[in-house]
Scaffold this active site. Structure first.
Site, short mmCIF file in Angstrom:
data_model
loop_
_atom_site.label_atom_id
_atom_site.label_comp_id
_atom_site.label_asym_id
_atom_site.label_seq_id
_atom_site.Cartn_x
_atom_site.Cartn_y
_atom_site.Cartn_z
N SER A 237 6.10 12.54 -12.07
CA SER A 237 6.45 11.31 -11.38
C SER A 237 7.30 11.66 -10.16
O SER A 237 7.60 12.83 -9.93
CB SER A 237 7.23 10.38 -12.30
OG SER A 237 8.54 10.90 -12.46
N LYS A 238 7.70 10.64 -9.45
CA LYS A 238 8.46 10.87 -8.22
C LYS A 238 9.74 11.67 -8.46
O LYS A 238 10.22 12.34 -7.57
CB LYS A 238 8.82 9.52 -7.58
CG LYS A 238 7.69 8.99 -6.74
CD LYS A 238 8.18 7.91 -5.80
CE LYS A 238 7.01 7.19 -5.18
NZ LYS A 238 7.19 5.78 -5.08
N ARG A 239 10.25 11.54 -9.66
CA ARG A 239 11.46 12.29 -9.98
C ARG A 239 11.28 13.79 -9.75
O ARG A 239 12.23 14.51 -9.48
CB ARG A 239 11.80 12.12 -11.47
CG ARG A 239 12.66 10.97 -11.82
CD ARG A 239 12.92 10.96 -13.31
NE ARG A 239 11.68 10.90 -14.10
CZ ARG A 239 11.29 11.83 -14.95
NH1 ARG A 239 12.00 12.90 -15.16
NH2 ARG A 239 10.15 11.69 -15.61
#
Ligand code: GLU
Length: 470
Positions: A237-239
């Site tokens: 994910s963007k994390r």
């Protein structure tokens, strides 16, 4: 039989890494077989599909070089085809109208949940001549016995009992076709022979196969690609940093590196790490794709990127590097050709973005000296060396690495000091920083007049500092 594969994204966001890998695998299957790769935009969800997302997906595919032979087809432009087949199934009694109210379905669902059963349609309208009304949906008459089997190229044999599948809605009460139905009609009409897609679609596959069979359509082969996880084992994910393919361009990666990275993410061929596109096409086999989830590893992508910065024809790298210079508003028309700086810098940076940033001094005067480098090397003791080397460099009639090198050496000899005592202040003077490729070639590319002017700037800087401290 011509092999035809497809990539069928729903345009609800950018092209992410997982989607790009699925597209790549699908593309490779088509290329390897001399077949056709179809691009289909699954935009029936009108609330979530957007034009910017479509553009971003097309841009991502083009940047990677995943060219399609047919399409893009848009599902929203094919409603008449879906309606045609819904009518056909109704006529043949392979589908039926269901008049059940939302309340009834809701109640049924709650009761099933209470009993700990899986919520599913109970077939109330399936064979009931007494039902009627104004509003209805169309349901597919799913077989009630037997099972659906398919041999997934990645996951092996898969079987679903028909009792697990209820009668799927294929047309909503407003007459619009549902997702699974559109996929079926499209795969059939587009002659798809191999469906390569994300594992989140495994549960749709038996439903789609049953509908294909009811229509008398051939059943394609399937390959469900597993998920990509971040390096911490959680879903990517963007994390974890970039997940959009175009973000990788913005961050300074070459499409060749990203393609190579993606092909290896879940697939291998012996212990080979570097694959040209031709090699990928030659060696890639769906059956060799790993069914376990793959973990994203930025270190490895960086390693590949550096490899391609050095290994690709310099003119190709230059085109991508030019994009970064423009992005950073650096005008390269007044400095050395990009082809000249790439070999100097490729070993020293991981990305093209970094390369452009660190090559700024070739094209424009630096804004200010790097503070640490100035503190260390632009001190009053350096003034004499800078003045002497400035004289020598200014009077060179030929400006090339060898003559520059000789001038630095002669200055050090005159002053009876080591090369570093001249070289380091000179490096900071010419580049603004304590870090640069070999000084002789660096200065050659900055050009004589600029170098001399920048040395003057460094000398002034030393004097000003000195005064300020007195
Ligand atoms: N549109 C689906 C998605 O983006 C893919 C459907 C398919 O490949 O069958 O997840």
């Amino acid at each position: 039989m011509t092999v035809v594969t497809r990539f069928a994204p729903s345009p609800t966001g950018y092209l992410h890494v997982g989607g790009a890998r699925t597209a790549l695998y699908s593309w490779l299957v088509a290329k390897a077989a001399g077949g056709k790769f179809v691009l289909r935009i699954e935009d029936t969800d009108r609330e979530r599909s957007t034009q910017p997302a479509i553009d971003a997906i097309l841009e991502g595919m083009e940047w990677l070089g995943l060219n399609w032979d047919e399409g893009p087809h848009y599902q929203t432009k094919r409603f008449d085809r879906y309606t045609h087949f819904i009518d056909k199934l109704l006529e043949e009694d392979k589908a039926y109208k269901c008049y059940c109210s939302t309340e009834r379905l809701e109640k049924m669902r709650e009761e099933q949940m209470e009993k700990g059963e899986k919520p599913r349609y109970d077939g109330h309208c399936r064979d009931n001549p007494n039902v009627s009304g104004d509003r209805y949906v169309v349901r597919f008459r799913n077989p009630q016995t037997g099972s659906v089997k398919f041999n997934d190229h990645i996951r092996g044999p898969i079987e679903f009992a028909n009792t697990e599948l209820d009668d799927l809605i294929i047309s909503r009460s407003d007459g619009t076709p549902t997702y699974n139905f559109c996929v079926v009609i499209d795969d059939w009409e587009m002659n798809i022979t191999h469906v390569v897609r994300g594992e989140d679609h495994i549960n749709n596959t038996p439903r789609q196969i049953n509908i294909l069979q009811a229509l008398g359509a051939p059943v394609p082969e399937y390959a469900h690609v597993s998920m990509i996880l971040g390096d911490d084992g959680k879903k990517l994910s963007k994390r974890h940093g970039a997940v959009s393919v175009m973000q990788y361009r913005d961050d300074g990666y070459l499409p060749e590196a990203v393609m190579n990275y993606l092909v290896r993410l879940g697939w291998s061929h012996g212990d080979q790490e570097i694959f040209s596109v031709d090699e990928m096409i030659e060696y890639f086999r769906l059956d060799d794709v790993n069914k376990a989830a793959s973990a994203f590893n930025t270190e490895k992508l960086n390693w590949l990127n550096q490899h391609y910065m050095k290994a690709l024809p310099v003119g190709e790298v230059a085109e991508h590097l030019q994009w970064h210079f423009s992005d950073q508003a650096i005008d390269v028309t007044k400095g050395p050709a990009l082809e000249k700086i790439i070999p100097l810098l490729a070993d020293r940076v991981k990305t093209l973005k970094e390369m452009a940033t660190s090559a700024r001094y070739f094209y424009e005067d630096y804004e200010s000296f790097d503070e640490a480098a100035a503190k260390k090397h632009l001190r009053p003791v350096a003034r004499e060396a800078l003045e002497a080397v400035q004289d020598r460099l200014a009077s060179l009639s030929e400006w090339n690495a060898a003559s520059i090198q000789a001038a630095i050496q002669a200055t050090a000899d005159d002053l009876g000091v080591g090369m570093g005592k001249v070289g380091m202040p000179l490096r900071v003077a010419a580049t603004g920083s304590g870090n640069s490729p070999s000084l002789d070639v660096t200065l050659e590319l900055i050009e004589q007049e600029q170098v001399v002017a920048r040395i003057a700037r460094a000398i002034t800087f030393i004097s000003e500092r000195e005064q300020a401290q007195q």
